[in-house]
Scaffold this active site. Structure first.
Site, PDB file in Angstrom:
ATOM      1  N   GLU A  47     -40.346 -76.132 -24.061  1.00  0.00           N
ATOM      2  CA  GLU A  47     -39.126 -76.960 -24.117  1.00  0.00           C
ATOM      3  C   GLU A  47     -39.333 -78.251 -24.908  1.00  0.00           C
ATOM      4  OE1 GLU A  47     -35.953 -76.373 -23.401  1.00  0.00           O
ATOM      5  OE2 GLU A  47     -36.593 -74.333 -22.957  1.00  0.00           O
ATOM      6  N   HIS A  49     -41.025 -78.501 -27.746  1.00  0.00           N
ATOM      7  CA  HIS A  49     -40.718 -78.126 -29.140  1.00  0.00           C
ATOM      8  C   HIS A  49     -39.212 -77.905 -29.308  1.00  0.00           C
ATOM      9  CE1 HIS A  49     -44.954 -76.435 -28.798  1.00  0.00           C
ATOM     10  NE2 HIS A  49     -45.052 -77.267 -29.813  1.00  0.00           N
ATOM     11  N   GLN A 188     -50.659 -89.511 -33.181  1.00  0.00           N
ATOM     12  CA  GLN A 188     -50.435 -88.574 -34.298  1.00  0.00           C
ATOM     13  C   GLN A 188     -49.145 -88.924 -35.039  1.00  0.00           C
ATOM     14  OE1 GLN A 188     -50.748 -84.085 -34.130  1.00  0.00           O
ATOM     15  NE2 GLN A 188     -48.591 -84.218 -33.657  1.00  0.00           N
ATOM     16  N   SER A 225     -46.775 -79.141 -22.682  1.00  0.00           N
ATOM     17  CA  SER A 225     -47.793 -78.953 -23.720  1.00  0.00           C
ATOM     18  C   SER A 225     -48.171 -77.479 -23.753  1.00  0.00           C
ATOM     19  CB  SER A 225     -49.029 -79.794 -23.372  1.00  0.00           C
ATOM     20  OG  SER A 225     -50.157 -79.328 -24.088  1.00  0.00           O
ATOM     21  N   ARG A 227     -51.007 -76.406 -24.095  1.00  0.00           N
ATOM     22  CA  ARG A 227     -52.278 -76.245 -23.374  1.00  0.00           C
ATOM     23  C   ARG A 227     -52.085 -76.174 -21.850  1.00  0.00           C
ATOM     24  NH1 ARG A 227     -54.571 -79.461 -27.916  1.00  0.00           N
ATOM     25  NH2 ARG A 227     -56.161 -78.145 -28.857  1.00  0.00           N
TER      26      ARG A 227
HETATM   27  O1  PAF Z   1     -48.735 -81.494 -32.820  1.00  0.00           O
HETATM   28  C1  PAF Z   1     -49.056 -80.390 -33.295  1.00  0.00           C
HETATM   29  O2  PAF Z   1     -48.654 -79.323 -32.817  1.00  0.00           O
HETATM   30  C2  PAF Z   1     -50.002 -80.345 -34.489  1.00  0.00           C
HETATM   31  O3  PAF Z   1     -50.935 -81.377 -34.437  1.00  0.00           O
HETATM   32  C3  PAF Z   1     -49.267 -80.320 -35.838  1.00  0.00           C
HETATM   33  C4  PAF Z   1     -48.487 -81.606 -36.071  1.00  0.00           C
HETATM   34  C5  PAF Z   1     -48.325 -79.132 -35.908  1.00  0.00           C
HETATM   35  C6  PAF Z   1     -50.288 -80.200 -36.985  1.00  0.00           C
HETATM   36  O4  PAF Z   1     -51.017 -79.028 -36.889  1.00  0.00           O
END
Ligand code: PAF
Length: 343
Positions: A47, A49, A188, A225, A227
């Site tokens: 969710e 994404h 990031q 996540s 993971r």
């Molecule tokens: O956040 C992520 O899933 C990854 O770090 C990304 C930005 C797709 C780069 O591989």
């Protein structure tokens, strides 16, 4: 070549695995004057994404999602081999997704769906080859200096170089007007904004790299996540410890307590929850990696007894990482007025 002329109702999502095929499609979109929103992912969609994809669907004519497990961002000891790869399921999820938007000319409500998925092979993305040990790597890599060694970078020193390299490649291929990243990976996302600014990217321009608030489990606020699916049943029961610890520190911060006291609150929360898990007989090993407070602009660690009135005007990243057995979870809370960062 599949057409971009009717983006609102594509029969199915176009899946590209080669750069050349994608580029031909993107060229047509450019000629048609379409905006392209982009959500880069490593797949195993959840969710979190989906919320990024929805943001893109609402704001852009065409939305592209990439699915690529990037070897360069995994250290040799990390989970590249076991990282979940669920492309058919991811495609199904995206296929079913639609948002209602007003058509710009008629004003009628129309349904918008994901237009394309870019899911390249490793060879396509790394023509010079790629190994995880950076001492043995050959070819071009991209680094944003001075911002990759704090917080996550302290524990994962080669991670951001891998991310900035692959995202540069993805941006070069996808040529997005807007790109969307989740707040869970705040360092990031801020580094990627800086990448676009410092290397003068036109697709996307840095102000069009958007950071969207973290999606959380509705019961215990665990940050979503890919993971999380590594967690055992007992592990899942205690996985919200990190956000609880961060919230304890954030509360102390709003009570004008010192940085040291805030961090102490977080550590105490972890200890308390760990003791409770033990007394409940849960079979789980909990290990805190770090809890830290950093300036959101410089990523510098907040030092000593900072004057709190000086702090009012700046955004502070309160972040942490915690191992539940072998699963490493990360999370963060932004302290201060972060409205210029998020959204
Ligand atoms: O956040 C992520 O899933 C990854 O770090 C990304 C930005 C797709 C780069 O591989």
């Amino acid at each position: 070549m599949p057409s971009v002329s009717n983006p609102n109702l594509p029969l199915s999502i176009i899946r590209f695995s080669t750069i050349s095929a994608y580029r031909a499609w993107r060229h047509e979109a450019l000629l048609d004057g379409k905006t392209v929103g982009f959500v880069p992912t490593m797949g195993a969609l959840h969710e979190g994404h989906i919320s990024l994809v929805k943001r893109s669907l609402v704001a852009n004519d065409l939305t592209v999602v990439s699915i690529f497990v990037n070897p360069a961002q995994f250290a040799p000891h990390e989970d590249l081999a076991t990282y979940p790869r669920t492309l058919p399921r991811d495609m199904e999820l995206l296929k079913d997704l639609k948002v209602d938007v007003a058509d710009q000319t008629s004003g009628d409500r129309v349904k918008r769906r994901v237009a394309a998925v870019f899911a390249p092979t490793v060879v396509e993305m790394y023509p010079s080859g790629i190994v995880q040990n950076i001492a043995e790597q050959k070819g071009a890599f991209v680094e944003v200096k001075g911002f990759g060694h704090q917080m996550e970078g302290k524990s994962r020193p080669t991670f951001f170089r891998g991310v900035t390299t692959v995202v540069t490649k993805l941006f070069n291929v996808v040529q997005p007007t807007h790109a969307y990243f989740g707040q869970k990976d705040i360092q990031q996302a801020l580094i990627l904004k800086r990448l676009c600014r410092d290397l003068l990217f036109g697709y996307p321009e840095h102000q069009n790299v958007h950071i969207i608030p973290t999606e959380r489990d509705s019961t215990d606020e665990l940050a979503l996540s890919s993971r999380n699916q590594y967690l055992t049943v007992d592990g899942r029961k205690v996985a919200s410890i990190l956000i609880e610890a961060l919230k304890a520190a954030a509360k102390a911060w709003t009570e004008s307590r010192s940085k040291a006291e805030c961090i102490e609150e977080a550590y105490r929360t972890v200890e308390r929850k760990e003791a409770k898990a033990k007394s409940d007989g849960l079979q789980v090993v909990i290990k805190l990696d770090y809890i830290e407070m950093n300036d959101a602009e410089s990523f510098d660690v907040l030092e000593g007894e900072v004057q709190r009135d000086e702090e009012e005007s700046r955004v502070v990243i309160l972040s942490g990482a915690l191992y539940i057995d072998k699963t490493r979870l990360i999370d963060n809370i932004l302290l201060g007025n972060a409205s210029h960062i998020i959204g």
